[in-house]
Design a protein around this motif. Structure first.
Motif, PDB file in Angstrom:
ATOM      1  N   UNK A  71       8.484 -16.901  -9.704  1.00 44.64           N
ATOM      2  CA  UNK A  71       8.148 -17.836  -8.641  1.00 44.64           C
ATOM      3  C   UNK A  71       7.080 -17.256  -7.715  1.00 44.64           C
ATOM      4  N   UNK A  72       6.427 -18.121  -6.979  1.00 43.03           N
ATOM      5  CA  UNK A  72       5.495 -17.675  -5.944  1.00 43.03           C
ATOM      6  C   UNK A  72       6.284 -17.054  -4.803  1.00 43.03           C
ATOM      7  N   UNK A  73       5.836 -15.869  -4.359  1.00 44.77           N
ATOM      8  CA  UNK A  73       6.432 -15.201  -3.201  1.00 44.77           C
ATOM      9  C   UNK A  73       5.300 -14.827  -2.257  1.00 44.77           C
TER      10      UNK A  73
ATOM     11  N   UNK B 144       2.377  -4.075  -5.697  1.00 39.45           N
ATOM     12  CA  UNK B 144       1.412  -5.166  -5.585  1.00 39.45           C
ATOM     13  C   UNK B 144       0.255  -4.912  -6.536  1.00 39.45           C
ATOM     14  N   UNK B 145      -0.099  -5.931  -7.309  1.00 36.51           N
ATOM     15  CA  UNK B 145      -1.287  -5.936  -8.154  1.00 36.51           C
ATOM     16  C   UNK B 145      -2.040  -7.227  -7.892  1.00 36.51           C
ATOM     17  N   UNK B 146      -3.211  -7.379  -8.500  1.00 40.07           N
ATOM     18  CA  UNK B 146      -4.016  -8.563  -8.241  1.00 40.07           C
ATOM     19  C   UNK B 146      -4.383  -9.250  -9.548  1.00 40.07           C
TER      20      UNK B 146
ATOM     21  N   UNK C  58      -3.131  -6.471   5.744  1.00 40.12           N
ATOM     22  CA  UNK C  58      -3.101  -7.428   6.846  1.00 40.12           C
ATOM     23  C   UNK C  58      -3.256  -8.844   6.315  1.00 40.12           C
ATOM     24  N   UNK C  59      -2.630  -9.779   7.013  1.00 40.83           N
ATOM     25  CA  UNK C  59      -2.688 -11.167   6.582  1.00 40.83           C
ATOM     26  C   UNK C  59      -1.657 -11.423   5.499  1.00 40.83           C
ATOM     27  N   UNK C  60      -1.912 -12.421   4.678  1.00 44.04           N
ATOM     28  CA  UNK C  60      -0.920 -12.899   3.717  1.00 44.04           C
ATOM     29  C   UNK C  60      -1.256 -12.444   2.310  1.00 44.04           C
ATOM     30  N   UNK C  61      -0.258 -11.975   1.619  1.00 41.14           N
ATOM     31  CA  UNK C  61      -0.341 -11.686   0.187  1.00 41.14           C
ATOM     32  C   UNK C  61       0.636 -12.603  -0.533  1.00 41.14           C
TER      33      UNK C  61
ATOM     34  N   UNK D 286       4.449  -8.055  -7.178  1.00 39.46           N
ATOM     35  CA  UNK D 286       3.741  -9.291  -6.861  1.00 39.46           C
ATOM     36  C   UNK D 286       2.393  -9.273  -7.577  1.00 39.46           C
ATOM     37  N   UNK D 287       2.148 -10.292  -8.397  1.00 45.99           N
ATOM     38  CA  UNK D 287       0.861 -10.477  -9.063  1.00 45.99           C
ATOM     39  C   UNK D 287       0.035 -11.399  -8.156  1.00 45.99           C
ATOM     40  N   UNK D 288      -0.740 -10.782  -7.285  1.00 44.71           N
ATOM     41  CA  UNK D 288      -1.323 -11.519  -6.170  1.00 44.71           C
ATOM     42  C   UNK D 288      -2.449 -12.457  -6.602  1.00 44.71           C
ATOM     43  N   UNK D 289      -2.331 -13.702  -6.192  1.00 48.11           N
ATOM     44  CA  UNK D 289      -3.444 -14.645  -6.266  1.00 48.11           C
ATOM     45  C   UNK D 289      -4.174 -14.701  -4.923  1.00 48.11           C
ATOM     46  N   UNK D 290      -3.500 -14.280  -3.880  1.00 44.68           N
ATOM     47  CA  UNK D 290      -4.094 -14.109  -2.557  1.00 44.68           C
ATOM     48  C   UNK D 290      -3.660 -12.745  -2.048  1.00 44.68           C
TER      49      UNK D 290
END
Length: 818
Positions: A399-401, A449-451, A468-471, A485-489
């Protein structure tokens, strides 16, 4: 390396998959299977083997092995297994096991699914059982075994002597086979099957022939013959419209435990919105159902594994996905990732809004870490996401987290990953990390965290920096660190200006003794590595009088040609220290016997003493070598060694495939000081904190405790000869200050662990999976009463590391200790 984790190889994700087919009946008389394959069987046999499913050119999307029963009575398969061994097994090869249940019907078949490839167009019939064995298409050995313990035989003769083996088939070029040779002709498009019904003469070459794969399950179904819902379209949902969702939702796939209730089954037209796409490594994409149910245990997201194929979808696509549900275990001790494999997809529309992400913060992530199962698997336990962090993360798998303004607790690695904590106040270290201070406090807020953005540079962050900000992105799981987390942001790195430390220089009357793990240093390394490590000694450690080095390799490193000397390595290193402003060090060591001390094969790592002859002298006493133990002699002037440098009890089994302690006799201001350099056995083989076995087994502790006892015994012999003997025991112990290893080393209060003299927030020398922890130690005997101790943080918290360990130093006021 200390934990077999610092420069880890990344294995290929999958090698292939297999199907196993076995006969089944519902109600029959049960007898026992034959005890060994040495006598030809007239009952239970392996009927067909196919390892090419899903490969290039294959029609079937999965592999299979088919068992048949030539007898007139049914046989109970409870407690039996099918096992697989590579065709040319190496010393490290292990039999892989799929447990069976049910019964083998007279004249029947029974299909056990093992997994799917990415090619092929046709699914086999519904399997009767499922495993996860990766078989080769061209060469391997399959055994039907009475029992579920993995076989250990790796030759045809040894397997013939194992009474648990009911039947065995070697194919291709398999070393382990029956009779005159292995069955021939297996390929991506051909299975090997018994050529005369179920006749068994115990000669694989004669009994089997290549043919078109033809799996049959216990119901007598063949590929395409079973539909399951009576509508004739083969999708099991009663509706043949390709643009209409089937009856299965993601939540049904994920279920309320770690293992899908639909594992091994085909699902059709599962609806969802694409939330992330991964185009490298383990390729695929995540889908999430925007219409969530009310059960907090059931995830609404799932990974769709496309294998080598680039995902033909984009974030925001509304899709229907069909394929096989699979539980992918990245390792034997990890948790699994629930996936849809061998997928087909219909894109209904694009640009759809994404489901709202789950927030990760102190309020949502529980304080409990994981449920326990007495050391067993927690796979089948019902999830309790309100109680345990690992259950909470599992309930959101796929899911998105999202999280905001998270502190970095593990620096960026060479694999473009970093660790953060979503709990800002959880076990903070003095410099911005998260402390691992006991087995029952593994720190639940840590997250890797990865991207997914391959175009943008990944931030290079140190411990204490802030994202900083949202991941935001899908929540995944990996054997390397667990949930991530496979970050899209991805949040923006805020540099908190973490500085490398420089310790003070020793005063005239202080003996400065340091320890430094230099991470497999050898003469073939580039000059930059030598220079960085040398700066650590000359500048950061302020040129100690004595430096105990761990992981000095021989002069040609991993070249496995029998070389054991380290002269060229040490010449380059001491030259680099001199160039960095340090003294002209001399050195002492004991060369190991070739390939007997563990570490990188051919590397022959060892401990080494560097010392500054202008400040301290080394007492050379001949006789020390790789296999001769040094001893302690009592004299009128106190204790002395029989060999200096020497090894402590090198014949002790505690040191098998591990570094033997190096002990040397030094003199400073007329006082003798005994220094014992150590590099205890690694943590390789321990079950991970995040794994499916809870609590995790720390099997490697056994050897380190035995090593600690050996060193403790030697220190006691020093103190028996001279109760005022000054001893410094130091090095990479590969264990924590609260571990049984350190307790064994200090038993009898013969040694004081100096890490315990620091404030709690400063007690760490290494960072692993976002946990700042102590693996390196300095301990002193009771006569060392006046000292100043410091861990010098120059590596473990930084993305740019000379080593994965921080060095440490003790300055002993020798005059004041008299």
């Amino acid at each position: 390396m200390s934990r077999n984790a610092g420069s880890r190889p990344r294995p290929s994700r999958r090698a292939g998959y297999a199907f196993i087919s076995v006969g089944l009946a519902s109600a029959f008389a049960i007898t026992s299977l034959p005890a060994a394959y040495a006598a030809p069987s007239g009952t239970a046999v392996i009927a067909e083997v196919y390892g090419g499913g899903g490969n290039s050119g294959a029609t079937l999307v999965r592999d299979f092995v088919e068992l048949g029963n030539a007898g007139s009575a049914a046989y109970d398969l409870s407690g039996y297994s099918v096992q697989y061994l590579p065709g040319s097994p190496s010393a490290s090869s292990q039999w892989q096991v799929t447990a069976l249940s049910g019964a083998l019907a007279p004249g029947g078949r029974f299909l056990v699914a093992e997994g799917a490839g990415t090619g092929g167009t046709t699914a086999p019939p519904e399997p009767d059982a499922t495993g996860s064995i990766a078989m080769s298409a061209t060469s391997g050995t399959i055994a039907l075994v009475s029992g579920t313990a993995a076989l250990t035989c790796k030759t045809a003769a040894d397997c013939a002597a194992d009474s648990r083996i009911v039947d065995l088939v070697g194919y291709g070029s398999a070393v382990v086979r029956e009779g005159s040779g292995p069955a021939a002709g297996a390929s991506n498009t051909a299975s090997v099957a018994r050529s005369s019904g179920l006749t068994d003469t115990d000669d694989n070459a004669g009994d089997f022939a290549a043919q078109t794969p033809s799996p049959v399950n216990s119901a007598g179904e063949t590929p395409g013959s079973g539909d399951g819902d009576g509508d004739g379209d083969g999708d099991g949902d009663g509706d043949g419209d390709p643009s209409t969702p089937g009856t299965v939702r993601v939540r049904d796939i994920q279920g309320t435990t770690r293992v899908s209730p639909l594992d091994g089954r085909t699902v059709t037209r599962v609806p969802g919105v694409v939330t992330g796409v991964r185009t490298s490594g383990s390729k695929g994409y995540w889908i999430q159902d925007p219409e969530a149910d009310a059960d907090p245990r059931t995830s609404e997201g799932v990974f769709v594994y496309t294998g080598s194929a680039d995902p033909a979808v984009a974030v925001g696509d509304s899709v229907l996905v069909s394929g096989k549900v699979s539980e992918y275990y990245p390792s034997s001790t990890s948790q699994s990732v629930t996936e849809i494999t061998a997928p087909t997809v219909t894109v209904l529309s694009g640009g759809n809004p994404l489901p709202a992400p789950v927030t990760l913060d102190p309020a949502s992530v529980p304080a409990g870490y994981a449920p326990t199962a007495g050391g067993g698997s927690i796979d089948a336990l019902a999830l309790e996401p309100g109680v345990y962090a690992q259950d909470f993360y599992e309930s959101a798998e796929g899911m998105r987290v999202t999280f905001a303004d998270a502190r970095v607790v593990g620096a960026t690695t060479a694999y473009d990953e970093l660790w953060v904590t979503v709990k800002p106040n959880e076990s903070p270290s003095a410099r911005g990390g998260t402390l691992y201070s006991s087995y029952d406090q593994p720190n639940t807020g840590r997250l890797k965290v990865m991207s997914l953005d391959t175009a943008a540079a990944f931030p290079v962050a140190n411990v204490g920096d802030v994202l900083s900000g949202t991941t935001t992105g899908p929540l995944d799981y990996s054997t390397y660190g667990g949930y991530n987390v496979q970050a899209t942001q991805l949040g923006t790195r805020v540099d908190k200006k973490l500085k490398r430390e420089v310790t003070r220089r020793a005063k005239g009357g202080e003996l400065a003794v340091a320890t430094y793990n230099v991470e497999n240093l050898d003469a073939l390394d580039d000059q930059g590595k030598f220079d960085r490590l040398a700066e650590g000694v000359a500048v950061s450690l302020s040129s100690p009088d004595i430096v105990a080095l761990e992981e000095i390799q021989d002069d040609n490193g991993a070249v496995n040609d029998g070389t054991v000397t380290s002269e060229a390595t040490l010449k380059r290193f001491t030259d680099a220290i001199r160039a960095a402003g340090g003294p002209r060090y001399q050195w002492r060591y004991i060369a190991p016997a070739n390939n007997q001390d563990g570490g990188e094969p051919g590397g022959n790592i060892r401990q080494v003493f560097l010392f500054n002859p202008k400040r301290v002298s080394f007492t050379d006493r001949p006789g020390g070598d790789a296999t001769t133990a040094t001893g302690v002699v009592k004299t009128r002037k106190g204790a002395r060694l029989t060999a200096s440098p020497g090894r402590i009890d090198p014949a002790n089994s505690a040191w098998g495939s591990s570094r033997k302690p190096l002990v040397g006799e030094f003199v400073f201001h007329g006082e003798t000081v005994f220094v014992i350099a150590n590099h205890f056995a690694s943590k390789g083989g321990d079950q991970p904190l995040h794994g499916r076995y809870q609590p995790p087994a720390r099997s490697s502790e056994t050897q380190r405790q035995a090593q600690a006892v050996a060193v403790n015994t030697f220190v006691k012999s020093l103190l028996a000869a001279d109760k005022k003997a000054k001893a410094v025991v130091l090095g990479d112990l590969n264990d924590f200050e609260f571990s049984p290893t350190v307790a064994a080393l200090t038993a009898g209060k013969v040694l004081k662990p100096l890490i315990s003299t620091l404030p709690a927030t400063q007690r760490y020398t290494y960072v692993f999976d976002g946990n700042a922890q102590t693996l390196d130690h300095i301990l002193t005997s009771p006569a060392v009463t006046r000292f100043d101790y410091d861990v010098v943080h120059i590596n473990a918290e930084f993305a740019d590391q000379a080593s994965d360990h921080d060095p440490q130093i003790v300055r002993i006021d020798v005059d004041g200790c008299r």
